[in-house]
Scaffold this motif. Structure first.
Motif, mmCIF file in Angstrom:
data_model
loop_
_atom_site.group_PDB
_atom_site.id
_atom_site.type_symbol
_atom_site.label_atom_id
_atom_site.label_comp_id
_atom_site.label_asym_id
_atom_site.label_seq_id
_atom_site.Cartn_x
_atom_site.Cartn_y
_atom_site.Cartn_z
ATOM 1 N N GLU A 104 0.835 -1.206 0.000
ATOM 2 C CA GLU A 104 0.000 0.000 0.000
ATOM 3 C C GLU A 104 0.868 1.254 0.000
ATOM 4 O O GLU A 104 0.613 2.207 -0.743
ATOM 5 N N GLN A 105 1.914 1.263 0.813
ATOM 6 C CA GLN A 105 2.789 2.430 0.888
ATOM 7 C C GLN A 105 3.480 2.683 -0.454
ATOM 8 O O GLN A 105 3.544 3.830 -0.915
ATOM 9 N N ALA A 107 2.405 1.685 -3.382
ATOM 10 C CA ALA A 107 1.366 2.074 -4.345
ATOM 11 C C ALA A 107 1.032 3.555 -4.223
ATOM 12 O O ALA A 107 0.836 4.243 -5.236
ATOM 13 N N ARG A 108 0.974 4.059 -2.999
ATOM 14 C CA ARG A 108 0.692 5.492 -2.808
ATOM 15 C C ARG A 108 1.808 6.350 -3.407
ATOM 16 O O ARG A 108 1.546 7.364 -4.044
ATOM 17 N N ARG A 109 3.065 5.927 -3.190
ATOM 18 C CA ARG A 109 4.183 6.686 -3.749
ATOM 19 C C ARG A 109 4.198 6.602 -5.272
ATOM 20 O O ARG A 109 4.478 7.588 -5.949
ATOM 21 N N LYS A 111 1.602 6.195 -7.196
ATOM 22 C CA LYS A 111 0.491 7.021 -7.682
ATOM 23 C C LYS A 111 0.880 8.489 -7.664
ATOM 24 O O LYS A 111 0.626 9.220 -8.623
ATOM 25 N N LEU A 112 1.505 8.932 -6.584
ATOM 26 C CA LEU A 112 1.961 10.312 -6.481
ATOM 27 C C LEU A 112 2.977 10.611 -7.580
ATOM 28 O O LEU A 112 2.898 11.650 -8.247
#
Length: 120
Positions: A104-105, A107-109, A111-112
């Motif tokens: 998840e971490q 994936a967030r990076r 996406k950003l």
């Protein structure tokens, strides 16, 4: 002058290494999402069906059976009328929680980062 390939710095996977098997299981349709929702506690089939709005009943049923057969899920028939079924994580699948959190971490990076690239 052609480039010579570099030798591998890691030895090859041993023939009996189950890494490919677990990666194949986790890559199965909806597996990671099911694990994600069950982290919070047991869920009934209908709850999971609503959680995963785009999954068909047939596919969800099949995936839950496969995950149960591999020891990732426990299935409990609740004493109710009509009978209801509840799914929960096993101790083995709980070991995957740090992996899910890390994914998840990342994936967030990612996406950003992709949003920043789109602005260029």
């Amino acid at each position: 002058m052609p480039l010579r390939p570099k030798p591998a710095t890691q030895p090859p996977l041993p023939n009996d290494c189950p890494l490919e098997d677990v990666l194949s299981l986790l890559a199965g349709a909806w597996t990671v999402q099911i694990l994600w929702f069950l982290r919070a506690g047991p869920r009934r089939f209908g709850d999971l069906r609503r959680d995963l709005a785009r999954v068909s009943t047939k596919v969800l049923t099949n995936r839950l059976r496969v995950m149960q057969a591999h020891g990732l899920l426990e299935r409990e028939v609740l004493p109710s009328n009509p009978p209801q079924v509840e799914y929960s994580l096993t101790p083995m699948s709980r070991e995957l929680e740090p992996l899910l959190n890390s994914m998840e971490q990342v994936a967030r990076r990612l996406k950003l980062h992709s949003h920043q690239v789109e602005k260029l």
